[in-house]
Design a protein around this motif. Structure first.
Motif, PDB file in Angstrom:
ATOM      1  N   LEU A  45       0.793  -1.319  -0.025  1.00  0.00           N
ATOM      2  CA  LEU A  45       0.077   0.069  -0.016  1.00  0.00           C
ATOM      3  C   LEU A  45       0.718   1.342   0.069  1.00  0.00           C
ATOM      4  CD1 LEU A  45      -2.819  -1.086   2.446  1.00  0.00           C
ATOM      5  CD2 LEU A  45      -3.068  -0.695  -0.251  1.00  0.00           C
ATOM      6  N   ASN A  46       2.126   1.086   0.633  1.00  0.00           N
ATOM      7  CA  ASN A  46       2.756   2.324   1.000  1.00  0.00           C
ATOM      8  C   ASN A  46       4.084   2.595  -0.079  1.00  0.00           C
ATOM      9  OD1 ASN A  46       1.373   3.850   2.887  1.00  0.00           O
ATOM     10  ND2 ASN A  46       1.804   2.018   4.037  1.00  0.00           N
ATOM     11  N   LEU A  47       4.313   1.373  -0.895  1.00  0.00           N
ATOM     12  CA  LEU A  47       5.483   1.483  -1.804  1.00  0.00           C
ATOM     13  C   LEU A  47       5.467   2.584  -2.561  1.00  0.00           C
ATOM     14  CD1 LEU A  47       7.997  -0.296  -1.950  1.00  0.00           C
ATOM     15  CD2 LEU A  47       6.850  -1.601  -3.767  1.00  0.00           C
ATOM     16  N   HIS A  48       4.413   2.932  -3.179  1.00  0.00           N
ATOM     17  CA  HIS A  48       4.304   4.058  -4.146  1.00  0.00           C
ATOM     18  C   HIS A  48       4.846   5.411  -3.507  1.00  0.00           C
ATOM     19  CE1 HIS A  48       0.478   4.525  -2.327  1.00  0.00           C
ATOM     20  NE2 HIS A  48       0.503   6.013  -2.690  1.00  0.00           N
ATOM     21  N   LYS A  49       4.436   5.665  -2.103  1.00  0.00           N
ATOM     22  CA  LYS A  49       4.823   6.679  -1.424  1.00  0.00           C
ATOM     23  C   LYS A  49       6.366   6.820  -1.222  1.00  0.00           C
ATOM     24  CE  LYS A  49       0.804   6.846   1.512  1.00  0.00           C
ATOM     25  NZ  LYS A  49       0.329   6.778   2.857  1.00  0.00           N
ATOM     26  N   TRP A  50       6.693   5.655  -0.989  1.00  0.00           N
ATOM     27  CA  TRP A  50       8.182   5.280  -0.761  1.00  0.00           C
ATOM     28  C   TRP A  50       8.966   5.646  -2.067  1.00  0.00           C
ATOM     29  CZ3 TRP A  50      11.089   0.037   0.253  1.00  0.00           C
ATOM     30  CH2 TRP A  50      12.189   0.225   0.701  1.00  0.00           C
ATOM     31  N   PHE A  51       8.446   5.052  -3.044  1.00  0.00           N
ATOM     32  CA  PHE A  51       9.172   5.331  -4.404  1.00  0.00           C
ATOM     33  C   PHE A  51       9.224   6.660  -4.588  1.00  0.00           C
ATOM     34  CE2 PHE A  51       9.280   5.737  -9.166  1.00  0.00           C
ATOM     35  CZ  PHE A  51      10.517   5.078  -9.225  1.00  0.00           C
ATOM     36  N   PHE A  52       8.215   7.493  -4.269  1.00  0.00           N
ATOM     37  CA  PHE A  52       8.253   9.081  -4.994  1.00  0.00           C
ATOM     38  C   PHE A  52       9.227   9.572  -3.922  1.00  0.00           C
ATOM     39  CE2 PHE A  52       6.796  13.049  -3.339  1.00  0.00           C
ATOM     40  CZ  PHE A  52       6.710  13.978  -4.566  1.00  0.00           C
ATOM     41  N   GLU A  53       9.182   9.287  -2.543  1.00  0.00           N
ATOM     42  CA  GLU A  53      10.428  10.066  -1.741  1.00  0.00           C
ATOM     43  C   GLU A  53      11.457   9.724  -2.352  1.00  0.00           C
ATOM     44  OE1 GLU A  53       9.634   8.348   2.133  1.00  0.00           O
ATOM     45  OE2 GLU A  53       7.642   9.265   2.370  1.00  0.00           O
ATOM     46  N   ILE A 104       8.959  18.959   3.646  1.00  0.00           N
ATOM     47  CA  ILE A 104       7.717  18.135   3.430  1.00  0.00           C
ATOM     48  C   ILE A 104       7.918  16.719   3.696  1.00  0.00           C
ATOM     49  CG2 ILE A 104       5.850  17.328   1.812  1.00  0.00           C
ATOM     50  CD1 ILE A 104       6.070  20.035   0.599  1.00  0.00           C
ATOM     51  N   ASN A 105       9.167  16.356   3.099  1.00  0.00           N
ATOM     52  CA  ASN A 105       9.486  14.731   3.499  1.00  0.00           C
ATOM     53  C   ASN A 105       9.774  14.466   4.918  1.00  0.00           C
ATOM     54  OD1 ASN A 105      10.016  12.125   2.478  1.00  0.00           O
ATOM     55  ND2 ASN A 105      12.263  12.615   3.048  1.00  0.00           N
ATOM     56  N   GLY A 106      10.294  15.327   5.692  1.00  0.00           N
ATOM     57  CA  GLY A 106      10.617  15.283   7.055  1.00  0.00           C
ATOM     58  C   GLY A 106       9.311  15.300   7.902  1.00  0.00           C
ATOM     59  N   MET A 107       8.292  16.278   7.380  1.00  0.00           N
ATOM     60  CA  MET A 107       6.937  16.243   7.995  1.00  0.00           C
ATOM     61  C   MET A 107       6.156  15.053   7.765  1.00  0.00           C
ATOM     62  SD  MET A 107       5.585  19.908   7.880  1.00  0.00           S
ATOM     63  CE  MET A 107       6.253  20.499   6.271  1.00  0.00           C
ATOM     64  N   ILE A 108       6.216  14.485   6.586  1.00  0.00           N
ATOM     65  CA  ILE A 108       5.485  13.088   6.446  1.00  0.00           C
ATOM     66  C   ILE A 108       6.188  11.792   7.205  1.00  0.00           C
ATOM     67  CG2 ILE A 108       5.186  11.062   4.757  1.00  0.00           C
ATOM     68  CD1 ILE A 108       4.986  13.646   2.445  1.00  0.00           C
ATOM     69  N   LYS A 109       7.351  11.824   7.231  1.00  0.00           N
ATOM     70  CA  LYS A 109       8.164  10.906   8.290  1.00  0.00           C
ATOM     71  C   LYS A 109       7.734  11.008   9.549  1.00  0.00           C
ATOM     72  CE  LYS A 109      11.464   9.397   5.043  1.00  0.00           C
ATOM     73  NZ  LYS A 109      12.847   8.817   4.858  1.00  0.00           N
ATOM     74  N   SER A 110       7.723  12.146  10.106  1.00  0.00           N
ATOM     75  CA  SER A 110       7.462  12.493  11.515  1.00  0.00           C
ATOM     76  C   SER A 110       5.872  12.220  11.860  1.00  0.00           C
ATOM     77  CB  SER A 110       7.320  14.044  11.769  1.00  0.00           C
ATOM     78  OG  SER A 110       8.798  14.476  11.629  1.00  0.00           O
ATOM     79  N   VAL A 111       5.000  12.326  10.990  1.00  0.00           N
ATOM     80  CA  VAL A 111       3.724  11.967  11.174  1.00  0.00           C
ATOM     81  C   VAL A 111       3.470  10.548  11.029  1.00  0.00           C
ATOM     82  CG1 VAL A 111       1.290  11.859  10.063  1.00  0.00           C
ATOM     83  CG2 VAL A 111       2.549  14.037  10.150  1.00  0.00           C
ATOM     84  N   GLN A 112       4.328   9.582  10.360  1.00  0.00           N
ATOM     85  CA  GLN A 112       4.306   8.268  10.350  1.00  0.00           C
ATOM     86  C   GLN A 112       4.630   7.772  11.730  1.00  0.00           C
ATOM     87  OE1 GLN A 112       6.755   7.658   6.806  1.00  0.00           O
ATOM     88  NE2 GLN A 112       4.716   7.763   5.551  1.00  0.00           N
ATOM     89  N   PHE A 113       5.382   8.567  12.510  1.00  0.00           N
ATOM     90  CA  PHE A 113       5.821   8.045  13.694  1.00  0.00           C
ATOM     91  C   PHE A 113       4.995   8.049  14.938  1.00  0.00           C
ATOM     92  CE2 PHE A 113      10.416   7.459  11.959  1.00  0.00           C
ATOM     93  CZ  PHE A 113      10.566   6.266  12.161  1.00  0.00           C
ATOM     94  N   LEU A 114       3.996   9.130  14.580  1.00  0.00           N
ATOM     95  CA  LEU A 114       3.001   9.654  15.649  1.00  0.00           C
ATOM     96  C   LEU A 114       2.163   8.387  16.020  1.00  0.00           C
ATOM     97  CD1 LEU A 114       1.716  13.192  14.646  1.00  0.00           C
ATOM     98  CD2 LEU A 114       3.420  12.438  16.304  1.00  0.00           C
ATOM     99  N   ASP A 115       1.944   8.486  17.406  1.00  0.00           N
ATOM    100  CA  ASP A 115       0.899   7.542  17.860  1.00  0.00           C
ATOM    101  C   ASP A 115      -0.384   8.090  18.162  1.00  0.00           C
ATOM    102  OD1 ASP A 115      -0.697   5.855  19.537  1.00  0.00           O
ATOM    103  OD2 ASP A 115       1.018   5.422  21.018  1.00  0.00           O
ATOM    104  N   SER A 116      -1.142   7.787  17.290  1.00  0.00           N
ATOM    105  CA  SER A 116      -2.648   8.778  17.199  1.00  0.00           C
ATOM    106  C   SER A 116      -3.243   8.676  18.620  1.00  0.00           C
ATOM    107  CB  SER A 116      -3.517   8.002  16.113  1.00  0.00           C
ATOM    108  OG  SER A 116      -3.959   6.764  16.620  1.00  0.00           O
ATOM    109  N   GLU A 117      -3.291   7.735  19.306  1.00  0.00           N
ATOM    110  CA  GLU A 117      -3.935   7.823  20.539  1.00  0.00           C
ATOM    111  C   GLU A 117      -3.361   8.820  21.611  1.00  0.00           C
ATOM    112  OE1 GLU A 117      -4.542   3.947  22.715  1.00  0.00           O
ATOM    113  OE2 GLU A 117      -5.118   2.986  20.918  1.00  0.00           O
TER     114      GLU A 117
END
Length: 149
Positions: free
Chosen positions: A73-81, A109-122
């Protein structure tokens, strides 16, 4: 769920024995791995399927199939990055100011995307609730951080 791709890249850079070897293999061969069965991946990495499952659980997945689904599901995002941001992420002295601004923007933008991916939503939800219910919130900053505060 946190992005396994980002965590995998971090794991590939750490020295954690077999997990590091598996992570490096997946990062390098992501397109191939997305169609591999766990036994095939284990053979390629000279490890056991159980070790791969443990690594997937360490990354926050239920198992290998859950990890593989996120990878697909996320390979396309990774490839883009990898292509857009890192290939364009160099600043040379002879680059035009607009190009330098574009590179810096892409990296931010890439740094923000990666930061959000590490967030714990709860955790974020709990913190937002605490801030919302607080009677008073103080912000402090020293030096240039004063502007942010």
């Amino acid at each position: 769920m946190k992005s396994g791709i980002v965590q995998l890249q971090a794991l590939a850079k750490q020295s954690m024995g077999s997990y590091q070897d598996i992570a490096k293999y997946i990062v390098t061969n992501a397109e191939t791995v997305k169609t591999m069965h766990i036994k095939q991946l284990a053979d390629e990495c000279f490890t056991s399927p159980a070790t791969i499952v443990r690594m997937c659980k360490k990354l926050g997945y239920k198992g290998y199939s859950d990890f593989k689904q996120d990878l697909v599901l996320n390979l396309h995002k990774w490839f883009f990055e990898k292509q857009e941001v890192y290939n364009r992420g160099y600043i040379y002295p002879n680059k035009a100011a607009i190009e330098i601004g574009e590179v810096i923007t892409n990296l931010m933008i890439n740094g923000m995307i990666k930061s959000v991916q590490f967030l714990d939503s709860e955790l974020v939800t709990d913190l937002a609730k605490i801030l919302y219910e607080a009677e008073r919130i103080d912000f402090y900053g020293c030096g240039i951080s004063n502007l942010v505060a």
